[in-house]
Design an enzyme around this catalytic site. Structure first.
Site, PDB file in Angstrom:
ATOM      1  N   LEU A   1       0.812  -1.209   0.000  1.00 34.94           N
ATOM      2  CA  LEU A   1       0.000   0.000   0.000  1.00 34.94           C
ATOM      3  C   LEU A   1       0.848   1.262   0.000  1.00 34.94           C
ATOM      4  CD1 LEU A   1      -2.832  -0.864   2.521  1.00 34.94           C
ATOM      5  CD2 LEU A   1      -2.950  -0.826   0.041  1.00 34.94           C
TER       6      LEU A   1
ATOM      7  N   GLY B   1       6.168   4.487   4.736  1.00 33.53           N
ATOM      8  CA  GLY B   1       6.197   5.728   5.483  1.00 33.53           C
ATOM      9  C   GLY B   1       6.503   5.419   6.914  1.00 33.53           C
TER      10      GLY B   1
ATOM     11  N   MET C   1       7.813   4.225  10.035  1.00 34.16           N
ATOM     12  CA  MET C   1       8.844   3.274  10.404  1.00 34.16           C
ATOM     13  C   MET C   1       8.851   2.033   9.555  1.00 34.16           C
ATOM     14  SD  MET C   1       8.604   3.585  14.474  1.00 34.16           S
ATOM     15  CE  MET C   1       6.929   3.064  14.499  1.00 34.16           C
TER      16      MET C   1
ATOM     17  N   GLU D   1      -6.735  -2.117  11.710  1.00 29.03           N
ATOM     18  CA  GLU D   1      -7.939  -1.895  10.923  1.00 29.03           C
ATOM     19  C   GLU D   1      -7.586  -1.234   9.589  1.00 29.03           C
ATOM     20  OE1 GLU D   1     -10.356   0.785  13.067  1.00 29.03           O
ATOM     21  OE2 GLU D   1     -11.966   0.812  11.599  1.00 29.03           O
TER      22      GLU D   1
ATOM     23  N   ASP E   1       1.069  13.551  19.104  1.00 24.89           N
ATOM     24  CA  ASP E   1       1.520  13.905  17.745  1.00 24.89           C
ATOM     25  C   ASP E   1       0.326  14.002  16.804  1.00 24.89           C
ATOM     26  OD1 ASP E   1       3.201  14.600  15.692  1.00 24.89           O
ATOM     27  OD2 ASP E   1       3.726  12.531  15.190  1.00 24.89           O
TER      28      ASP E   1
ATOM     29  N   PRO F   1      -2.739  16.758  10.735  1.00 28.80           N
ATOM     30  CA  PRO F   1      -3.606  16.289   9.641  1.00 28.80           C
ATOM     31  C   PRO F   1      -3.081  15.014   8.979  1.00 28.80           C
ATOM     32  CG  PRO F   1      -3.307  18.661   9.507  1.00 28.80           C
ATOM     33  CD  PRO F   1      -2.375  18.171  10.573  1.00 28.80           C
TER      34      PRO F   1
ATOM     35  N   ASN G   1      -1.952  12.463  10.459  1.00 27.70           N
ATOM     36  CA  ASN G   1      -2.275  11.314  11.301  1.00 27.70           C
ATOM     37  C   ASN G   1      -3.768  11.045  11.417  1.00 27.70           C
ATOM     38  OD1 ASN G   1       0.198  10.342  11.954  1.00 27.70           O
ATOM     39  ND2 ASN G   1       0.425  11.531  13.819  1.00 27.70           N
TER      40      ASN G   1
ATOM     41  N   ASP H   1      -1.781   6.162  14.535  1.00 26.84           N
ATOM     42  CA  ASP H   1      -0.470   6.372  15.129  1.00 26.84           C
ATOM     43  C   ASP H   1      -0.482   6.915  16.537  1.00 26.84           C
ATOM     44  OD1 ASP H   1       0.787   5.423  12.963  1.00 26.84           O
ATOM     45  OD2 ASP H   1       1.312   7.349  12.097  1.00 26.84           O
TER      46      ASP H   1
END
Lengths: 873, 197
Positions: A93, A96, A98, A165, A209, A212, A214, A227
């Protein structure tokens, strides 16, 4: 497309393309008609012009920037079919953070998941590994519709992974940089974020953290927080601090490291100081600001250069929120972005509630009317509507093996589809009504459970708070004319679902769905075998007519939102419902209630509305002589309109008998009002207390008890209850006003003035609003009096302006206003007019504080006597 | 032929510049050395930037680009007689490096007959739809056959990351021409790629 053009033709394509670009469709056609003879050239130009707009943002980010993330990783994506843990990789997909993220299949549960795989070079870095595990740990404890669910975490053959999910949608960043968000959506998204935070914060987890990038937004507008990677559990939560007080004590290495993203990070986090949940509220404010302004609240460049001062400087220098954004929303953004954490709202639950209220107001505006405060005192217990339904043997506990006490929580509108919100409430309502008929089952009243709507509190926590042993939750979704309803029964002791089911029907088949759902709950969910008569009641809905049912649910939904416009819409819908099904007793009662409530709220002339109300109640009683809702409504009518205290009491008692239980909180509350009006404050207080014990969460019931305590001079107790209400529902204007009055009575004028200011702010009545200079200079007893008088004057001005436009204002409102200004002459002129139209508030002449300044006046005593109230000479 | 020295001794920038010059002069073997060299350097830069991000969740991609140009291409050094030519060669090199990288990833990705899921409708980790560099490279070849300069403009702007002014200078045309070329080329490529889907 053919590109076999000659160089000359291509040149011509280019020339015409650039000339046509800025023209309208019409002009383009004219241009090509006039200047382009060659059909091949023309079709090429036309074809390219179709891509002109789409090409705008295309390729504007340099390739390296787009590819940078994937350069970080050693190997190419895992091949499809590769098994990791119990998951089978389907496709790559993206990369990014980690690691890489794959679409994968949970082989056992046969569902798609997002599989986040930790990159090898990262896995060998202990600090990253720690964070990866932390993310999984922090988030796996959270179950909330607005938080991405973590299914599992593990390691297989040297590959560390988190399964979560799969969310289909875009990040809020992508939405913002594409089309942006409209005001209502901005509020809705912020509310969802606040609800997610409320759940996380309640579990002691701070996100740290938020930005936008996240936040995912699905096509249906559902927001998901991603996250919880640097989320930390707060270590110290002191018992009395509860939800809001625990300040995280961060330890060791983490303390010096500044995690989070500049631009959304709170000043305290940027400075490396300890942070708590209020740091997340700052980020929420920054995100909300950006949604409203389409620009960042904090300048990243200046913020980045000196983390120590991030925020402080930027916060004060940012551009104001546009003026067309409602003032309460601007105020909220300002509070969230306060550099000092103390100045922010105390918790995310409050923020969520404020945002939901704003959303409701935007959707169903109630503006255009002068605001009066009397509703606070009188409304409780007056409008029973169908809220009265749904309570049985509250205090009778059965220790049988089956469920003994149950709370049906408001069904969740999964896609936040405003078009079916009424269905969620309606299905919940009808379930509560039905299960209430089951003997030996204690069901929490509707008024109580609806306090959990939109709160994001999880089912088990709600169950504990309500003191039940089982909680029923459900969801409703609609698409392509079909309704899908899921339902789950959760054992509060274990948190495990004991039963669940799913129903899918055409939307037109709602009645059958409600029926089947109810039967399944009885037979399989709570597993009861009631006798035939109960079973009949249980199976029977209030109507057999699908259309009437739908009209009824829509009408009740609007009625509950309240306000003049909504009452009128509700009245129209309910009138249609009874026209479709003339035997629909409950719809008649609800229709009657729109007249009662509008009169009590002062929207309608009592002389026209009362007869309508009574006519509809009579129809309901003809159809179903035992119907408790109809008797309750009739009791209100006897009390407010006929001033026949005995008849009112008789009807209240009949309503109470209808259920074999001691208590409907609303009925108790109504009875308390009556006793209070008659000067029997102590007895009223006892009833109000009982109502509140039964339904501890409904602000109006708590406020009523506090009002009575204030009335009898038990000021400390009153203040405690008001404060308790406000800690849960900070936007409750009535409680602020009550608290202000209590503080004044205690001689604490500064506190009283502060509460008054919050009250006017919450009421958004424009009167002496939160920003008014009046509040700046008001001090002491005289200051408080001055503020009160200013508010009354404004109320009167608004009322007169409304009258001048041809609107209706109850003369009693004007009389009370002048009474508060101690203008006896005008007050009594309007009081006479109020008598002429038999205003409902006349029953409160003896106890309404508005009249205190005129207590010695004989005319007031005469008026009270005329109403039939006891008068001491 | 290039006189190779151990990479540790020669500063990276100088080595890249020297190889670029050789490639620009027609030495194709220089390119074979350049691609892996630049790729590994870009990787290190990207990772370094990633570690700098304390939360480990976002990669400041602009920082990667800035550092890459700073470290790899001695743009201000003007070692070339013709600086415009140097920029054009850097852009072409970047194209090769990134397309190769994408191709190596794509080979694995397409190998398993995976379900095609675009970032747009699935769990999204990066914000924008990353253009398919391999397909874009092919389309750019087709564009070059029709209009060489337009493909060069795209190479400079997109792969090289250069500004309109830099591109104009490198191609010896006016900035207005670059903008017109860029505009039309993007529409042309977009159409080409949509049809290729």
């Amino acid at each position: 497309m053919p590109t076999d053009l000659t160089p000359g033709e291509w040149q011509e394509v280019e020339r015409l393309y650039h000339r046509a670009r800025d023209l309208t469709e019409q002009e383009r056609a004219t241009l090509l008609e006039a200047e382009c003879a060659d059909a091949g050239v023309r079709s090429e130009v036309e074809s390219l012009l179709q891509y002109d707009v789409a090409a705008d943002g295309y390729l504007e980010r340099p390739a390296l920037e787009a590819a940078a993330a994937s350069l970080v990783f050693d190997r190419g994506p895992l091949p499809a079919g590769r098994r990791i843990g119990g998951y089978e990789v389907r496709s790559f997909l993206g990369a990014g953070g980690m690691g890489e993220v794959y679409l994968a299949r949970d082989v056992r549960l046969e569902r798609d998941v997002a599989l986040k795989v930790l990159e090898r070079f990262v896995a060998s870095d202990p600090e990253y590994l720690r964070r990866f595990e932390e993310e999984a740990r922090a988030a796996s404890g959270l179950t909330h519709p607005n938080i991405v669910t973590i299914y599992g975490v593990g390691e297989d053959d040297g590959v560390a992974y988190i399964a979560m999910e799969l969310v289909r949608g875009r990040t809020l960043r992508a939405v913002l940089s594409a089309e942006g968000v409209a005001l209502e959506q901005a509020i809705d998204l912020a509310a969802q974020l606040a609800e997610a935070l409320a759940a996380a914060h309640a579990a002691g987890i701070v996100h740290r953290d938020l930005k936008p990038e996240n936040l995912m937004v699905t096509a249906g507008g559902l927001l998901k927080v991603l996250d919880f990677g640097i989320a930390k559990r707060r270590h110290t939560v002191t018992p009395d601090a509860g939800l809001t007080g625990g300040v995280e004590s961060r330890s060791d290495t983490a303390r010096s490291a500044i995690s989070g993203t500049l631009g959304y990070m709170s000043p305290e986090q940027a400075a490396g100081r300890p942070v708590d949940h209020r740091s997340d509220l700052f980020s929420l404010g920054a995100i909300l600001y950006e949604m409203l302004n389409r620009r960042q609240a904090l300048d990243q460049d200046s913020a980045g250069s000196d983390p120590q001062t991030n925020g402080r400087a930027a916060v004060t220098s940012r551009a104001p929120v546009p003026a067309d954004v409602p003032a309460p929303l601007r105020d909220l953004v300002d509070r969230c972005l306060a550099a000092d954490a103390e100045a922010r709202d105390s918790n995310s639950h409050d923020v969520a509630i404020i945002l939901r209220q704003l959303q409701e107001e935007l959707r169903y505006p109630t503006a255009g009317r002068p605001v009066t405060r009397r509703r606070a005192l009188w409304m409780v217990g007056a409008a029973t509507l169908s809220t009265a339904a749904g309570v049985a043997a509250w205090s009778r506990w059965s220790a049988g093996p089956a469920v003994a006490s149950l709370a049906v929580l408001p069904f969740t509108n999964v896609d936040r589809d405003p078009a079916i919100d009424y269905l969620c409430d309606g299905i919940t309502d009808s379930l509560i009504r039905r299960v209430a008929y089951v003997p030996d089952l204690s069901v929490r009243p509707r008024s109580t459970v609806f306090n959990f709507k939109h709160t994001g509190v999880d089912a088990r926590a709600a169950g504990r708070q309500l003191g039940v042993d089982a909680v029923m939750t459900g969801t409703v979704t609609a698409s392509a004319g079909r309704l899908v309803v899921t339902v789950e029964l959760i054992d509060v002791a274990t948190g495990e679902p004991t039963w669940s089911d799913r129903y899918e029907r055409p939307a037109s088949d709602l009645l059958t769905l409600q029926h089947d759902l109810a039967i399944a709950i009885l037979d399989e969910g709570i597993r009861r075998k009631p006798d035939a008569s109960v079973r009949r009641q249980f199976e029977r809905g209030p109507t057999e007519d699908g259309e009437a049912n739908d009209l009824f649910l829509r009408g009740v939904y609007r009625h509950r939102i309240g306000g003049e416009d909504n009452y009128l819409v509700a009245r129209g819908l309910l009138a249609q419902a009874v026209a479709k099904d003339p035997t629909f007793a409950l719809a008649f009662v609800s229709l009657a209630s729109t007249f009662t409530v509008m009169t009590i709220d002062g929207y309608e002339r009592p002389t026209t509305a009362w007869p309508e109300s009574n006519r509809n109640i009579r129809r309901a009683l003809e159809i179903d002589p035992a119907m408790p809702e109809a008797h309750a409504e009739r009791a209100s009518s006897w009390f407010f309109f006929d001033h026949d205290w005995e008849a009112a009491e008789r009807e209240w008692n009949r309503a109470l008998e209808a259920h074999a239980s001691p208590a409907l909180p609303d009925l108790l509350s109504g009875a308390a009002l009556k006793l209070w009006a008659l000067g029997r404050a102590d007895e009223a207080l006892a009833l109000a207390r009982r109502a509140r014990t039964l339904d501890p969460l409904t602000p109006a019931l708590a406020a009523q008890e506090a009002d009575l305590l204030l009335h009898v001079g038990r000021l400390d107790a009153a203040a405690r209850i008001y404060s308790d209400v406000l800690s849960r529902v900070p936007g409750n204007a009535e409680a602020w006003f009550g608290l202000a009055e209590t503080r004044r009575a205690q001689g604490d004028y500064d506190q009283a003035i502060a509460a008054l200011q919050r009250g006017h702010g919450a009421a958004s009545d424009g009167s002496a609003g939160a920003r008014s200079p009046l509040f700046q200079r008001a001090h002491g007893a005289s200051g408080y009096r001055e503020l009160e008088r200013a508010a009354v004057r404004l109320e009167l001005e608004q009322a007169e302006a409304y009258l001048a436009r041809g609107g209706y204002v109850s003369p009693l409102d004007l009389a009370r206003g002048y009474a508060r200004l101690a203008d006896a002459e005008r007050a009594f002129v309007f009081l006479d007019l109020a008598f002429e139209e038999n205003a409902p508030g006349l029953v409160f002449l003896n106890v309404d504080r508005a009249w205190d300044a005129l207590r010695g006046d004989d005319r007031l005593a005469a008026a009270a006597r005329a109403v039939g109230l006891p008068v001491h000479s | 032929m290039i006189n190779q020295r151990p990479s540790g001794e020669e500063p990276r920038t100088e080595r890249v510049t020297r190889l670029l010059a050789a490639w620009g002069a027609g030495d194709e073997s220089a390119l074979a050395q350049l691609v892996p060299l630049v790729q590994s350097e870009l990787r290190q830069i990207a990772r370094r930037q990633m570690r700098r991000e304390r939360n480990g969740h976002t990669l400041q991609t602009t920082a990667v680009v800035n550092e890459a140009y700073l470290r790899l291409f001695d743009v201000t050094g003007m070692r070339f007689r013709d600086p415009g030519h140097f920029l054009a060669m850097s852009a072409r090199l970047m194209r090769r490096v990134l397309v190769d990288h994408a191709r190596s990833r794509g080979a694995v990705k397409r190998g398993g007959g995976a379900v095609k899921v675009t970032l747009d409708d699935a769990f999204s980790v990066s914000d924008e739809r990353t253009p398919d560099l391999v397909a874009l490279d092919d389309a750019l070849e087709a564009l070059a056959a029709l209009d060489r300069r337009k493909s060069q403009v795209v190479e400079m702007r997109f792969f090289g990351g250069f500004s309109v002014a830099e591109t104009a200078k490198a191609l010896s045309v006016s900035p207005e021409t670059v903008m017109r070329d860029w505009r039309l080329a993007k529409a042309w490529l977009l159409r080409e790629l949509r049809h290729a889907d």
